[in-house]
Write a protein that holds these residues in place. Structure first.
Motif, PDB file in Angstrom:
ATOM      1  N   ARG A   5       0.088   9.824  -3.909  1.00  0.00           N
ATOM      2  CA  ARG A   5       0.709   9.301  -5.124  1.00  0.00           C
ATOM      3  C   ARG A   5       1.015   7.726  -5.053  1.00  0.00           C
ATOM      4  O   ARG A   5       1.491   7.306  -4.109  1.00  0.00           O
ATOM      5  N   VAL A   6       0.614   7.158  -6.041  1.00  0.00           N
ATOM      6  CA  VAL A   6       0.727   5.687  -6.165  1.00  0.00           C
ATOM      7  C   VAL A   6       1.642   5.243  -7.513  1.00  0.00           C
ATOM      8  O   VAL A   6       1.420   5.804  -8.526  1.00  0.00           O
ATOM      9  N   LEU A   7       2.256   4.295  -7.083  1.00  0.00           N
ATOM     10  CA  LEU A   7       3.059   3.699  -8.256  1.00  0.00           C
ATOM     11  C   LEU A   7       2.358   2.130  -8.282  1.00  0.00           C
ATOM     12  O   LEU A   7       2.481   1.441  -7.576  1.00  0.00           O
ATOM     13  N   PHE A   8       2.086   2.041  -9.602  1.00  0.00           N
ATOM     14  CA  PHE A   8       1.075   0.722  -9.844  1.00  0.00           C
ATOM     15  C   PHE A   8       1.951  -0.223 -10.880  1.00  0.00           C
ATOM     16  O   PHE A   8       2.357   0.284 -11.972  1.00  0.00           O
ATOM     17  N   LEU A   9       2.273  -1.353 -10.514  1.00  0.00           N
ATOM     18  CA  LEU A   9       3.211  -2.118 -11.314  1.00  0.00           C
ATOM     19  C   LEU A   9       2.261  -3.253 -11.838  1.00  0.00           C
ATOM     20  O   LEU A   9       1.838  -4.136 -11.156  1.00  0.00           O
ATOM     21  N   MET A  59       1.921   4.880  -1.871  1.00  0.00           N
ATOM     22  CA  MET A  59       1.478   3.660  -2.089  1.00  0.00           C
ATOM     23  C   MET A  59       1.957   3.010  -3.265  1.00  0.00           C
ATOM     24  O   MET A  59       2.476   3.500  -4.132  1.00  0.00           O
ATOM     25  N   PHE A  60       2.487   1.611  -3.074  1.00  0.00           N
ATOM     26  CA  PHE A  60       2.879   0.853  -4.196  1.00  0.00           C
ATOM     27  C   PHE A  60       2.148  -0.289  -4.425  1.00  0.00           C
ATOM     28  O   PHE A  60       1.880  -1.049  -3.375  1.00  0.00           O
ATOM     29  N   ILE A  61       1.596  -0.561  -5.397  1.00  0.00           N
ATOM     30  CA  ILE A  61       0.627  -1.814  -5.689  1.00  0.00           C
ATOM     31  C   ILE A  61       1.434  -2.590  -6.816  1.00  0.00           C
ATOM     32  O   ILE A  61       1.734  -2.059  -7.871  1.00  0.00           O
ATOM     33  N   ALA A  62       1.607  -3.757  -6.455  1.00  0.00           N
ATOM     34  CA  ALA A  62       2.468  -4.614  -7.430  1.00  0.00           C
ATOM     35  C   ALA A  62       1.818  -6.001  -7.769  1.00  0.00           C
ATOM     36  O   ALA A  62       1.364  -6.814  -6.819  1.00  0.00           O
ATOM     37  N   ASP A  63       1.634  -6.044  -9.127  1.00  0.00           N
ATOM     38  CA  ASP A  63       1.178  -7.520  -9.376  1.00  0.00           C
ATOM     39  C   ASP A  63       2.278  -8.264  -9.333  1.00  0.00           C
ATOM     40  O   ASP A  63       3.504  -8.071  -9.454  1.00  0.00           O
TER      41      ASP A  63
END
Length: 131
Positions: A5-9, A59-63
């Motif tokens: 599971r990925v959280l993408f900001l 996983m957390f992908i943050a701009d």
């Protein structure tokens, strides 16, 4: 094999869609796992998702979310990347890979990578490096 599971900001849904397709296919090719993604467009929403007991992300992908890009008339002192706050919130979670990404310029923001890593990101990449 399992699902990750990925959280993408990212404030820009178009940029997210471009990079997500690439990330998802490359990840599957490299590791065999499927990625499930929740996309959010604000740091507040990202923090809320990270704090939810059912929001278990690996996983957390943050701009980095620069105010000048979000609000072109912003005062210069307000040009601190907003994504840093979301990264700081994410680092409180155990077993969460935190990836910071930015379209920002290393000439305009020479300490951006160090700031993201100091905030808790494990990996920092400029979008150009990912393309």
């Amino acid at each position: 094999m399992g699902n990750i599971r990925v959280l993408f900001l990212d404030n820009d849904k178009n940029m997210f869609e471009i990079f997500w397709d690439s990330i998802e296919s490359n990840w599957r090719d490299l590791y065999g796992d499927a990625l499930e993604c929740d996309f959010v467009q604000s740091t507040k929403e990202a923090r809320n998702r990270l704090e939810m007991p059912t929001g278990t992300y690996q996983m957390f992908i943050a701009d980095m979310l620069f105010p000048p890009l979000l609000k072109p008339g912003a005062e210069p002192e307000l040009h601190e990347p907003l994504g840093i706050d979301a990264i700081k919130a994410a680092r409180k979670k155990e077993k969460l890979l935190i990836i910071a990404i930015s379209i920002g310029s290393s000439q305009l923001y020479p300490n951006l990578k160090e700031d993201a890593l100091d905030a808790g990101a494990h990996i920092f990449k400029y979008r150009g490096e990912l393309a």
